[in-house]
Enzyme design. Sequence first.
Site, PDB file in Angstrom:
ATOM      1  N   SER A 148      25.091   6.717  17.633  1.00 58.65           N
ATOM      2  CA  SER A 148      23.989   7.307  16.870  1.00 58.65           C
ATOM      3  C   SER A 148      22.620   7.185  17.521  1.00 58.65           C
ATOM      4  O   SER A 148      21.782   8.079  17.380  1.00 58.65           O
ATOM      5  CB  SER A 148      23.940   6.716  15.462  1.00 58.65           C
ATOM      6  OG  SER A 148      23.854   5.304  15.502  1.00 58.65           O
ATOM      7  N   HIS A 181      18.814   1.264  14.124  1.00 58.18           N
ATOM      8  CA  HIS A 181      18.294   2.422  14.857  1.00 58.18           C
ATOM      9  C   HIS A 181      16.821   2.238  15.221  1.00 58.18           C
ATOM     10  O   HIS A 181      16.081   1.563  14.518  1.00 58.18           O
ATOM     11  CB  HIS A 181      18.456   3.691  14.017  1.00 58.18           C
ATOM     12  CG  HIS A 181      19.866   4.013  13.692  1.00 58.18           C
ATOM     13  ND1 HIS A 181      20.411   3.820  12.440  1.00 58.18           N
ATOM     14  CD2 HIS A 181      20.866   4.496  14.475  1.00 58.18           C
ATOM     15  CE1 HIS A 181      21.680   4.184  12.457  1.00 58.18           C
ATOM     16  NE2 HIS A 181      21.987   4.581  13.679  1.00 58.18           N
ATOM     17  N   ASP A 204      16.558  -0.128   8.921  1.00 58.84           N
ATOM     18  CA  ASP A 204      17.966  -0.528   8.903  1.00 58.84           C
ATOM     19  C   ASP A 204      18.309  -1.548   9.986  1.00 58.84           C
ATOM     20  O   ASP A 204      19.390  -2.122   9.990  1.00 58.84           O
ATOM     21  CB  ASP A 204      18.890   0.692   9.006  1.00 58.84           C
ATOM     22  CG  ASP A 204      18.746   1.459  10.321  1.00 58.84           C
ATOM     23  OD1 ASP A 204      18.067   0.972  11.256  1.00 58.84           O
ATOM     24  OD2 ASP A 204      19.324   2.561  10.407  1.00 58.84           O
TER      25      ASP A 204
END
Length: 276
Positions: free
Chosen positions: A34, A253, A250
């Site tokens: 990601s 990221h 979070d």
Amino acid sequence: MSFRFLLVVFLVLTNSTIFSQSQNVHIYICFGQSNMEGQGKIETKDTIIDNRFQMVQTIDCPNLGRKKGNFYPAIPPLAQCYTGLSPADYFGRTMIQKLPDSITVVVINVAVGGCDIRLFDKDLYTNYTKTYNESWFLDKIKNYSGNPYLHLIELTKIAQQKGVVKGILLHQGETNNGDINWPTYVKTIYNNVITDLSLDANLVPLLAGEVVHKDQGGKCAEMNSIIATLPKFIDNAYVISSNGCAIKDDKIHFNAKGYRELGKRYALKMLALLEN
């Protein structure tokens, strides 16, 4: 007209084509999960680019007016249709700022959020296409023809018709957090890329970025000690520090500011390698 004459003409034309294709077009393969997809908010300033920074579109994106396999100015998102800013964005921007005006930089970004690194192992990938048995994950695999590695190789071969592969950028590790075998998995993938694209490993380095650091509360920070060992497994591998790169709440990221900085760090390392 003699056969020898035709052969000479063929060789001259072939060599000149190869020369014109490869000299000034530098290709960079980007893959991972990601953070390589890009989770940063795309701001107006991120959409203003020099046409010397190009991308090969990896999937059809009607919302962006782009078709798979075509070259476009590298306006984010560079991976998929609805992703965000990624390290590849400011890698390319920094490269063209520092390289001669005659050089064009092309990125190919095939990344799958949530994936195990072995999704890019051409012999094992089928065991990792359902790491998450949910549509958000399965649809990404489907968009890459069910085989992200082969998809990446095929797109790179298209790009090789115009240029030469100069390096490979990797950002992955969160899903494999704590797996001490990760460097061997990466080595297998790297060796496959070198072989399948007929590259010289001495000329094509692998740059692997760290995940969010421990001192920033990174949830997968223990992976950085494993990523740090990668150069012991691959002679031409280098680790790109993410320490201090801004992150999202979070703690997995990076945010847009963090991606800009991380991308620059990838580029500065690659530029140093090109000078050697």
